[in-house]
Enzyme design. Structure first.
Site, PDB file in Angstrom:
ATOM      1  N   PRO A  39       0.846  -1.199   0.000  1.00 29.67           N
ATOM      2  CA  PRO A  39       0.000   0.000   0.000  1.00 29.67           C
ATOM      3  C   PRO A  39       0.880   1.247   0.000  1.00 29.67           C
ATOM      4  CG  PRO A  39      -0.574  -1.510   1.788  1.00 29.67           C
ATOM      5  CD  PRO A  39       0.725  -1.976   1.242  1.00 29.67           C
ATOM      6  N   MET A  40       0.592   2.192  -0.883  1.00 28.99           N
ATOM      7  CA  MET A  40       1.343   3.453  -0.930  1.00 28.99           C
ATOM      8  C   MET A  40       0.356   4.600  -1.103  1.00 28.99           C
ATOM      9  SD  MET A  40       4.704   2.379  -3.215  1.00 28.99           S
ATOM     10  CE  MET A  40       3.833   1.221  -4.295  1.00 28.99           C
ATOM     11  N   GLN A  93      -5.897  -2.067   3.027  1.00 23.87           N
ATOM     12  CA  GLN A  93      -5.132  -1.850   4.252  1.00 23.87           C
ATOM     13  C   GLN A  93      -5.866  -0.886   5.163  1.00 23.87           C
ATOM     14  OE1 GLN A  93      -1.285   0.342   4.917  1.00 23.87           O
ATOM     15  NE2 GLN A  93      -0.517  -1.733   5.279  1.00 23.87           N
ATOM     16  N   CYS A 124       3.908   2.596   9.923  1.00 26.22           N
ATOM     17  CA  CYS A 124       4.045   3.957   9.412  1.00 26.22           C
ATOM     18  C   CYS A 124       5.044   4.747  10.266  1.00 26.22           C
ATOM     19  CB  CYS A 124       2.697   4.673   9.412  1.00 26.22           C
ATOM     20  SG  CYS A 124       2.790   6.362   8.774  1.00 26.22           S
ATOM     21  N   LYS A 164       1.315  -5.678   8.924  1.00 23.89           N
ATOM     22  CA  LYS A 164       2.611  -5.270   8.383  1.00 23.89           C
ATOM     23  C   LYS A 164       3.270  -4.323   9.374  1.00 23.89           C
ATOM     24  CE  LYS A 164       4.743  -3.594   4.113  1.00 23.89           C
ATOM     25  NZ  LYS A 164       5.016  -2.168   4.012  1.00 23.89           N
ATOM     26  N   ASN A 225       9.711  -7.423   2.836  1.00 21.70           N
ATOM     27  CA  ASN A 225       9.576  -6.139   2.159  1.00 21.70           C
ATOM     28  C   ASN A 225      10.878  -5.358   2.323  1.00 21.70           C
ATOM     29  OD1 ASN A 225       7.527  -3.162   2.747  1.00 21.70           O
ATOM     30  ND2 ASN A 225       8.546  -3.817   0.908  1.00 21.70           N
ATOM     31  N   GLY A 226      11.363  -4.818   1.194  1.00 15.04           N
ATOM     32  CA  GLY A 226      12.553  -3.982   1.255  1.00 15.04           C
ATOM     33  C   GLY A 226      13.551  -4.323   0.177  1.00 15.04           C
ATOM     34  N   ASP A 227      13.799  -3.369  -0.717  1.00 14.14           N
ATOM     35  CA  ASP A 227      14.825  -3.478  -1.760  1.00 14.14           C
ATOM     36  C   ASP A 227      14.504  -4.508  -2.833  1.00 14.14           C
ATOM     37  OD1 ASP A 227      16.112  -1.557  -0.309  1.00 14.14           O
ATOM     38  OD2 ASP A 227      17.647  -2.878   0.523  1.00 14.14           O
TER      39      ASP A 227
END
Length: 388
Positions: A39-40, A93, A124, A164, A225-227
């Site tokens: 989610p963004m 989300q 967040c 998350k 999650n990440g990279d």
């Protein structure tokens, strides 16, 4: 032979062998390839999810919505909670700091048949959120975290709930193992770990070792999650950490075809060259149809900058992208650009989206004095906004 559409970093990564990876099970959902769109805020609206899903299967999560205004009937929040025609599965989300509002929001979403999957945001890092005890600050108080998660799971009926979170607020206060165990205890279907602290924001490299540690600590599926900047990164993460799936965030900004690349490598195939500028125009048109042209094109300006990363585009055009008001203006800007130029592999790992430095995490005064306190702070959800 390798195509040119691969960066140097992943040239030696072998694509998946038959049976090497399995679909990730999230409740009754079987997700293949095991890939989730993160989610963004202001990004993962229906038009962007639609474009991403056209390129490959997976789970595509909506922008974050705030539980309290949803319960109070905010039109803006209800609009954010909408899905497109025929969009399945509907993954949303939810943000909340008070078990009461979380319970009521989940009841509404489930009883009205609005969702097939719920994800809860406890990661967040934004100061206006953490300074009120929300977001990444919540796992510092495991009893409060437990009560919020329990409120969601117990009211979700057959809809799977995932949560998350980040590694912690900083390296001194790491909370990811506790958060994972709370999720498992309370009946979550899976967990997602952004392998950075809140203090890191999006700076530096994600600590994939933390994903591996979490995977060893819980029995429910773990999503890393990440990279994940290119498809082969997902294979490296899963092989290195043994996680069950990956969450893709900034790596797909301006590159929604990353989901096709992911489907290819998980199915043992070489990714093919992307469609480049044509998909940018298509994205803009769908966004305009959904939100109205003026609002859509203002929102699309940053997407245009992401789509054109690394391409030979003049500085005048890049400046003009920040002023477009209509889709036809966008298309006209590229009338003299060589649209046949290949996607530059050097642009794959160029940071898109949030790229700020580190921070000292803001917390409410005395927040760490009693970490067993399970009472939500008054007003802790007021500044979170919708999709913030």
């Amino acid at each position: 032979m390798h195509s040119v559409y691969r960066s140097v970093l992943n040239r030696d990564v072998k694509f998946a062998e038959p049976g090497e990876f399995a679909p990730v099970s999230i409740g009754g959902l079987s997700v293949w390839p095991p890939v989730v769109l993160a989610p963004m805020a202001g990004v993962t609206n229906y038009p962007f999810r639609f474009i991403c899903k056209e390129f490959g299967a997976g789970l595509f999560v909506s922008e974050m919505i705030n539980a309290r205004p949803l319960v109070e009937g905010s039109d803006k929040t209800l609009r954010l909670a909408d899905f497109g025609p025929g969009e399945l599965p509907r993954s949303l989300q939810l943000y909340g700091t008070d078990p009461y509002y979380v319970a009521e929001a989940v009841k509404r979403l489930v009883n009205e048949g609005r969702v097939d999957h719920l994800d809860m945001n406890f990661g967040c890092p934004v100061p206006k959120v953490t300074r009120r005890g929300g977001g990444a600050a919540i796992p510092l108080k495991p009893s409060l975290l437990r009560n919020i998660v329990r409120a969601a799971v117990q009211n979700a009926q057959a809809v799977p709930v995932t949560i998350k979170f980040r590694m912690g607020i900083n390296l001194e206060y790491l909370t990811f193992l506790t958060a994972g165990r709370v999720a498992e205890d309370e009946g979550c279907a899976a967990v997602g770990l952004h392998a950075r602290t809140a203090a890191q924001l999006y700076h530096g490299h994600a600590s994939w070792d933390a994903i591996a540690e979490l995977k060893q600590a819980v029995k429910i599926p773990v999503l890393g999650n990440g990279d994940i900047w290119e498809a082969e990164d997902a294979l490296r993460m899963m092989r290195q950490t043994r996680c069950d799936g990956v969450i893709v965030g900034r790596g797909c900004l301006g590159r929604p075809w990353l989901f096709r690349d992911l489907a290819d490598v998980f199915n043992g195939r070489e990714p093919v060259d992307p469609p480049k500028f044509e998909i940018m125009f298509r994205h803009a048109r769908i966004l305009a149809d959904w939100f109205g042209e003026r609002l859509a094109m203002h929102s699309f300006r940053r997407h245009a900058s992401w789509y054109t990363k690394g391409f030979r585009v003049s500085s005048n055009i890049r400046a003009a992208l920040m002023r477009v008001e209509r889709v036809c203006q966008l298309e006209q800007l590229f009338s003299d650009v060589d649209r046949s130029q290949p996607f530059p592999p050097s642009a794959m790992r160029v940071v898109r989206g949030k790229a700020t430095g580190t921070q000292k995490v803001s917390l409410p005064a005395g927040y760490l004095d009693n970490i067993e306190d399970d009472a939500p702070l008054a007003g802790s959800d007021e500044d979170a906004g919708d999709g913030g």
